[in-house]
Design a protein around this motif. Structure first.
Motif, short mmCIF file in Angstrom:
data_model
loop_
_atom_site.label_atom_id
_atom_site.label_comp_id
_atom_site.label_asym_id
_atom_site.label_seq_id
_atom_site.Cartn_x
_atom_site.Cartn_y
_atom_site.Cartn_z
N PHE A 90 0.22 -1.17 0.00
CA PHE A 90 -0.20 0.01 0.22
C PHE A 90 0.83 1.45 0.31
CE2 PHE A 90 -2.70 3.11 1.96
CZ PHE A 90 -4.06 2.58 1.41
N PRO A 91 1.01 1.56 -1.81
CA PRO A 91 2.66 2.71 -1.31
C PRO A 91 1.74 4.57 -1.53
CG PRO A 91 2.18 1.75 -3.40
CD PRO A 91 1.25 0.80 -2.16
N VAL A 92 1.05 4.12 -0.71
CA VAL A 92 0.68 5.45 -0.01
C VAL A 92 1.62 6.94 0.56
CG1 VAL A 92 -1.70 7.34 0.42
CG2 VAL A 92 -1.64 5.14 -0.76
N ALA A 93 1.83 7.56 0.19
CA ALA A 93 2.28 8.69 0.95
C ALA A 93 1.47 9.83 1.60
CB ALA A 93 3.72 9.35 0.45
N ILE A 94 1.73 10.53 2.62
CA ILE A 94 1.10 11.70 3.05
C ILE A 94 1.74 12.91 3.65
CG2 ILE A 94 0.63 10.64 5.03
CD1 ILE A 94 -2.36 12.08 4.94
N SER A 95 1.45 14.06 3.64
CA SER A 95 1.96 15.36 4.65
C SER A 95 0.92 15.55 4.48
CB SER A 95 3.77 15.71 3.58
OG SER A 95 2.80 16.21 2.54
N VAL A 96 1.65 16.80 6.43
CA VAL A 96 0.70 17.62 6.30
C VAL A 96 1.62 18.46 6.79
CG1 VAL A 96 -0.94 18.26 8.26
CG2 VAL A 96 -1.18 16.11 6.78
N GLY A 97 2.02 19.64 7.39
CA GLY A 97 2.63 21.08 7.36
C GLY A 97 2.30 22.36 7.86
N PHE A 98 2.38 22.71 8.29
CA PHE A 98 2.45 24.40 8.85
C PHE A 98 3.44 25.59 9.16
CE2 PHE A 98 2.25 27.62 11.95
CZ PHE A 98 1.28 28.24 11.15
N THR A 99 3.38 25.91 7.89
CA THR A 99 5.07 27.19 7.91
C THR A 99 5.31 28.42 8.16
OG1 THR A 99 4.50 27.86 5.14
CG2 THR A 99 5.84 25.96 5.77
N ILE A 100 6.19 29.50 8.25
CA ILE A 100 5.66 30.22 8.86
C ILE A 100 7.03 31.42 8.17
CG2 ILE A 100 7.08 30.20 10.98
CD1 ILE A 100 5.23 32.71 12.20
N GLY A 101 7.02 32.05 7.70
CA GLY A 101 7.90 32.36 6.98
C GLY A 101 8.34 34.66 6.91
N VAL A 102 9.29 34.38 5.98
CA VAL A 102 9.50 36.38 6.38
C VAL A 102 9.94 36.79 4.93
CG1 VAL A 102 11.11 38.19 6.84
CG2 VAL A 102 10.69 36.05 8.71
N LEU A 103 9.49 37.04 4.60
CA LEU A 103 9.42 37.81 3.03
C LEU A 103 9.50 38.91 2.77
CD1 LEU A 103 5.05 38.91 2.07
CD2 LEU A 103 6.42 37.09 1.13
N LEU A 104 10.68 38.62 0.81
CA LEU A 104 12.33 38.91 0.63
C LEU A 104 11.45 40.01 -0.82
CD1 LEU A 104 14.38 36.42 1.38
CD2 LEU A 104 14.60 37.60 2.80
N LYS A 105 12.23 40.77 -1.03
CA LYS A 105 12.21 42.01 -2.17
C LYS A 105 12.34 40.94 -3.13
CE LYS A 105 12.52 46.54 -0.05
NZ LYS A 105 13.40 47.68 -0.91
#
Length: 202
Positions: free
Chosen positions: A187-202
């Motif tokens: 049953f070769p199913v892959a799953i991912s869950v995530g939450f990111t926080i970041g800083v914008l650049l020019k």
């Protein structure tokens, strides 16, 4: 009088359009991010996103496996890589004087390739004796990820996402690979869950 009215309408429309273009041109088009909860799962993952053109950007991530909490006491060590194009879906709103949301904001679909290579301690039992050894693991997955990114004051990013696809890892039994989980060979199913926080650049 009609000519003056027509010219006035044209000037107002042009000015509104110019303001829209200027507003979008001031958008920062790059971002550095971190998978916010990744240290709690045994790795620290940093990402970079760059705007390419309307509706499209590119995002890549690098994770240091072992730089985080070791909940299973296996001393993992290795690297995690993720990369793929990011296709923005329709903006939340469109008005005459605003062309939707920020260039990097909104809902999106991201096809991505994920790769992990790491080793960790494995304990085996032979009768009453316990033996500890290091085991290498290689894992790869192809994921279709859906998410939404919020832009705060053209300064910060907040993003949540979930991905589903196919994966393989050398354990053949399926396991968590410090960025996504794989099923076993049957049953070769892959799953991912995530939450990111970041800083914008020019």
């Amino acid at each position: 009088m009609r000519i003056i009215t027509t010219i006035s309408i044209f000037v107002v429309a042009f000015a509104a359009n110019a303001q829209t273009i200027d507003a979008n041109s001031t958008n920062k088009k790059k971002a550095i991010k971190m998978e916010f909860f990744s240290p709690l799962t045994g790795n620290t993952t940093i990402g970079y996103e760059s705007y390419i053109k309307d509706w499209l950007s590119w995002e890549g991530k690098v994770g240091i496996i072992g730089l985080g909490t070791d909940n299973s006491d296996t001393n993992p060590s290795g690297v995690l890589l993720k990369a793929g194009p990011k296709f923005k879906l329709n903006p939340d709103f469109v008005t005459n004087d605003l062309r939707g949301s920020h260039l990097l904001g909104g809902k999106y679909i991201r096809p991505e390739i994920a790769f992990a290579y790491y080793n960790e301690d494995v304990v085996s039992f032979d009768g009453n004796s316990e033996t500890k050894s290091r085991q290498d693991y290689t894992s790869v997955a192809f994921l279709i990820t859906y998410g939404r990114q919020y832009i705060l004051a053209n300064i910060m990013t907040l993003d949540y996402h979930i991905g589903l696809g196919y994966g393989y890892d050398s354990s053949e039994e399926g396991k968590y690979n410090f960025g996504y989980s794989n099923g076993n060979n049957s049953f070769p199913v892959a799953i991912s869950v995530g939450f990111t926080i970041g800083v914008l650049l020019k």
